[in-house]
Design a protein around this motif. Structure first.
Motif, mmCIF file in Angstrom:
data_model
loop_
_atom_site.group_PDB
_atom_site.id
_atom_site.type_symbol
_atom_site.label_atom_id
_atom_site.label_comp_id
_atom_site.label_asym_id
_atom_site.label_seq_id
_atom_site.Cartn_x
_atom_site.Cartn_y
_atom_site.Cartn_z
ATOM 1 N N GLY A 28 0.862 -1.192 0.000
ATOM 2 C CA GLY A 28 0.000 0.000 0.000
ATOM 3 C C GLY A 28 0.892 1.234 0.000
ATOM 4 N N GLU A 29 1.008 1.867 -1.160
ATOM 5 C CA GLU A 29 1.956 2.986 -1.284
ATOM 6 C C GLU A 29 1.393 4.276 -0.668
ATOM 7 N N ALA A 30 1.659 4.454 0.616
ATOM 8 C CA ALA A 30 1.192 5.662 1.290
ATOM 9 C C ALA A 30 2.084 6.853 0.943
ATOM 10 N N ALA A 31 3.377 6.604 0.791
ATOM 11 C CA ALA A 31 4.318 7.671 0.406
ATOM 12 C C ALA A 31 4.208 7.916 -1.089
ATOM 13 N N ASN A 32 4.808 8.986 -1.543
ATOM 14 C CA ASN A 32 4.879 9.236 -2.983
ATOM 15 C C ASN A 32 6.118 8.559 -3.555
ATOM 16 N N GLY A 33 5.926 7.763 -4.589
ATOM 17 C CA GLY A 33 7.055 7.140 -5.293
ATOM 18 C C GLY A 33 7.913 6.194 -4.480
ATOM 19 N N PRO A 34 7.348 5.403 -3.544
ATOM 20 C CA PRO A 34 8.215 4.531 -2.734
ATOM 21 C C PRO A 34 8.806 3.358 -3.514
ATOM 22 N N THR A 35 8.166 3.010 -4.651
ATOM 23 C CA THR A 35 8.608 1.831 -5.406
ATOM 24 C C THR A 35 9.169 2.255 -6.759
ATOM 25 N N THR A 36 10.364 1.812 -7.099
ATOM 26 C CA THR A 36 10.904 2.154 -8.425
ATOM 27 C C THR A 36 10.213 1.270 -9.475
ATOM 28 N N GLY B 160 3.398 -11.764 -8.115
ATOM 29 C CA GLY B 160 1.949 -11.799 -7.894
ATOM 30 C C GLY B 160 1.444 -10.833 -6.848
ATOM 31 N N ALA B 161 2.268 -9.891 -6.400
ATOM 32 C CA ALA B 161 1.813 -8.953 -5.360
ATOM 33 C C ALA B 161 0.839 -7.934 -5.938
ATOM 34 N N LEU B 162 -0.069 -7.470 -5.078
ATOM 35 C CA LEU B 162 -1.006 -6.415 -5.477
ATOM 36 C C LEU B 162 -0.427 -5.093 -4.976
ATOM 37 N N ILE B 163 -0.061 -4.216 -5.915
ATOM 38 C CA ILE B 163 0.533 -2.934 -5.502
ATOM 39 C C ILE B 163 -0.523 -1.852 -5.656
ATOM 40 N N ILE B 164 -0.938 -1.277 -4.533
ATOM 41 C CA ILE B 164 -1.946 -0.199 -4.577
ATOM 42 C C ILE B 164 -1.154 1.101 -4.699
ATOM 43 N N PRO B 165 -1.254 1.765 -5.853
ATOM 44 C CA PRO B 165 -0.287 2.818 -6.166
ATOM 45 C C PRO B 165 -0.534 4.142 -5.452
ATOM 46 N N ASP B 166 0.578 4.873 -5.275
ATOM 47 C CA ASP B 166 0.566 6.184 -4.623
ATOM 48 C C ASP B 166 -0.395 7.172 -5.275
ATOM 49 N N ASN B 167 -0.487 7.148 -6.605
ATOM 50 C CA ASN B 167 -1.305 8.177 -7.252
ATOM 51 C C ASN B 167 -2.799 7.928 -7.062
ATOM 52 N N TYR B 168 -3.117 6.864 -6.368
ATOM 53 C CA TYR B 168 -4.475 6.686 -5.865
ATOM 54 C C TYR B 168 -4.460 6.699 -4.322
ATOM 55 N N LEU B 169 -3.593 5.876 -3.732
ATOM 56 C CA LEU B 169 -3.751 5.551 -2.306
ATOM 57 C C LEU B 169 -3.528 6.718 -1.348
ATOM 58 N N ASN B 170 -2.627 7.652 -1.700
ATOM 59 C CA ASN B 170 -2.429 8.751 -0.742
ATOM 60 C C ASN B 170 -3.201 10.013 -1.140
ATOM 61 N N ALA B 171 -4.244 9.827 -1.964
ATOM 62 C CA ALA B 171 -5.032 10.975 -2.431
ATOM 63 C C ALA B 171 -6.008 11.510 -1.384
ATOM 64 N N GLY B 172 -6.072 10.871 -0.216
ATOM 65 C CA GLY B 172 -6.983 11.348 0.834
ATOM 66 C C GLY B 172 -6.636 12.765 1.280
ATOM 67 N N GLY B 173 -5.347 13.074 1.273
ATOM 68 C CA GLY B 173 -4.907 14.411 1.699
ATOM 69 C C GLY B 173 -5.447 15.482 0.778
ATOM 70 N N VAL B 174 -5.264 15.281 -0.522
ATOM 71 C CA VAL B 174 -5.722 16.315 -1.454
ATOM 72 C C VAL B 174 -7.252 16.345 -1.526
ATOM 73 N N THR B 175 -7.880 15.215 -1.277
ATOM 74 C CA THR B 175 -9.348 15.182 -1.296
ATOM 75 C C THR B 175 -9.899 16.078 -0.176
ATOM 76 N N VAL B 176 -9.353 15.913 1.029
ATOM 77 C CA VAL B 176 -9.858 16.726 2.139
ATOM 78 C C VAL B 176 -9.374 18.169 2.007
ATOM 79 N N VAL C 141 -3.890 -5.138 -16.766
ATOM 80 C CA VAL C 141 -2.685 -4.410 -16.353
ATOM 81 C C VAL C 141 -2.638 -4.387 -14.822
ATOM 82 N N ASP C 142 -1.644 -3.685 -14.262
ATOM 83 C CA ASP C 142 -1.613 -3.554 -12.805
ATOM 84 C C ASP C 142 -2.358 -2.286 -12.397
ATOM 85 N N LEU C 143 -2.533 -2.118 -11.074
ATOM 86 C CA LEU C 143 -3.330 -0.978 -10.596
ATOM 87 C C LEU C 143 -2.668 0.364 -10.907
ATOM 88 N N ARG C 144 -1.309 0.409 -10.923
ATOM 89 C CA ARG C 144 -0.640 1.679 -11.216
ATOM 90 C C ARG C 144 -0.955 2.112 -12.652
#
Ligand code: NAD
Length: 467
Positions: free
Chosen positions: A324-332, A343-359, A442-445
């Motif tokens: 769960g990519e909470a930081a920006n760009g944690p995975t190269t 087979g890992a599920l990577i939930i990408p930063d450009n979705y997952l940490n969008a709560g900040g900008v939403t609020v 494709v993947d989630l990113r």
């Protein structure tokens, strides 16, 4: 981080997704490029009277929607490439969660711990002044927010500086993440971490997806490791724990700790406050270094510190099935490929940490509307519910207690409405990108980028290119 080119990484992910869209090459190039890049230097008078030169940036990535929006980072890692990458990510992130802003980002290259509070105030106010002088801040132009190393205090100084030089009736909307007393909104401090939790929960609630990963559905009982117990990491961990997930590992700057029996977050935060780190926390094993715990046994790994933390050096050792990519760009990009292959599920930063900008968007709306959410309707809603409940009481034998009435007849105040708006946003966006993931295989990113490119591209396409 030497040699690491963050902006190139973001653009590589964009290019991969662009192949699934129908936009012209030139238009895609326009979408990727940073519209304005501002590099500033200014002097700081230190408390001891010495002068020091401070280096800072503000990048507005895309003006397809205005204002542009993005946090301000205080860190020694700040540079032009990083700020451009983060500004671009903001554009795509806003599009994914349907927040009507263009992307921007700012940063000051300092180690915050080396300055006094007074020095930090002088740095922040001067930075805000420079932004204002160059038209890089304003409620309809560009609206900063907190990011790594900044919080409500810095946002308050920025607003105050802006207001001293502007008579704009919407001045409060020039920055978000402010203290409540200065026009901030309830729920902004915890918003990014809360959004991370909602996003991970939505992923875990999908039975088919969890079955593919060989996991039970639901967040309860899942184990997680978190990197970075700052604003985002702490709040993500808090809500994960509240929902019944078990925190088994933590990484902080001073080191990392692990315990398969679980780590008590509240006690750990007290310990961190006392000692300045997590190393040696009772009942846990202290590992070799601060990144070692990322490789330990767990269901979910949440990097919530900085970029480039999961890279070619450790990607094949990471065991978590969900990242769960909470930081920006944690995975190269290469690390992503390695983990995806496993087979890992990577939930990408450009979705997952969008709560900040939403609020932040909700806060900005509150500022330009000049009214708190819930002020007009809360009492009206409560009275309507009470009337319905009293009808139920008259047609049945049921008599509601005061406590029951308090919960059943509760109207939505600011905190409840913000939380519900955030949950709705994170759930909707997850399902949009998960559908695209399946549709294009494709993947989630990549799916999140396809989603963003389609939304931003359509606007560029409709508005045409002005002379
Ligand atoms: P923060 O400054 O509050 O916390 C960061 C934490 O990470 C600190 O506790 C720090 O000690 C720790 N840390 C730094 N390097 C580390 C390392 N190598 N290993 C382990 N821990 C380390 O910052 P934040 O606001 O929580 O931001 C964290 C990330 O989330 C950043 O990538 C930021 O861009 C992103 N983000 C933040 C927000 C927000 O609203 N604050 C919004 C969206 C994205």
């Amino acid at each position: 981080m030497k040699g690491y080119k963050f902006y190139e990484q973001v653009n590589a992910a964009f290019d991969e997704a662009a192949a699934y869209t129908k936009f012209d090459e030139g238009l895609l190039a326009q979408m990727k490029i940073c519209n304005d890049v501002l590099h500033i230097t200014f002097p700081l008078e230190r408390d001891n009277g010495k002068i020091e030169v401070i280096e800072a940036w503000r990048v507005e990535h895309s003006h397809h929607k205005l204002p542009t929006k993005g946090g301000i980072r205080y860190s020694l890692t700040v540079n032009e490439d990083e700020t451009m990458a983060l500004a671009a990510l903001m554009t795509y992130k806003c599009a994914v969660v349907d927040v009507p802003f263009g992307g921007a980002k700012g940063g000051i290259k300092i180690d915050k711990s080396k300055y006094s509070l007074e020095e930090l105030e002088r740095i922040t106010r001067r930075y805000a002044f420079e932004l204002m002088k160059k038209n890089f801040i304003g409620p309809g132009t560009d609206v900063p927010a907190p990011d790594y190393g900044t919080g409500a205090q810095e946002m308050g100084w920025i607003l105050d500086t802006f207001r001293q030089m502007s008579t704009d009736i919407n001045a409060e909307g020039c920055v978000t993440g402010k203290p409540i007393e200065m026009g901030g909104i309830r729920g902004r401090t915890e918003a990014t971490g809360r959004g991370v939790y909602f996003g991970i929960k939505e992923a875990c609630d999908n039975k088919d997806d969890m079955k593919e990963l060989g996991l039970e559905h639901g967040i309860e009982g899942k184990t997680f490791v978190i990197q970075g117990l700052g604003n985002v990491g702490y709040h993500a961990a808090l809500y994960m724990e509240e929902a019944g997930a078990k925190m088994v590992g933590v990484a902080e700057i001073d080191g990392s700790i692990y315990s398969k029996d679980g780590i008590d977050l509240a006690k750990l935060m007290e310990y961190k406050k006392e000692t300045g780190g997590v190393k040696g926390f009772e009942g846990t094993e202290t590992l070799a270094d601060s990144s070692a715990v990322l490789e330990s046994e767990c269901d979910i790994l949440i990097p919530a510190a900085l970029e480039n933390q999961i890279n070619e050096g450790n990607a094949d050792k990471i065991k978590a099935k969900i990242i769960g990519e909470a930081a920006n760009g944690p995975t190269t990009a290469n690390a992503h490929k390695i983990m995806k292959k496993r087979g890992a599920l990577i939930i990408p930063d450009n979705y997952l940490n969008a709560g900040g900008v939403t609020v932040s968007y909700f806060e900005w709306l509150k500022n330009i509307q000049h009214v708190r959410f819930g002020r007009m309707g809360k009492r009206f809603e409560e009275n309507s519910y009470k009337r319905i409940l009293s009808v139920i009481e008259t047609i049945s034998d049921r008599k509601f207690t005061e406590t029951e009435l308090g919960t059943l007849a509760k109207g939505g105040g600011e905190a409840e409405l913000v939380d519900s708006g955030l949950e709705e946003t994170m759930i909707n966006a997850y399902n949009q990108i998960n559908e695209l993931r399946k549709k294009h295989d494709v993947d989630l990113r990549t799916a999140a980028f396809i989603n963003a490119i389609n939304k931003v591209g359509l606007i560029y396409d409709r508005m045409g290119i002005f002379p």
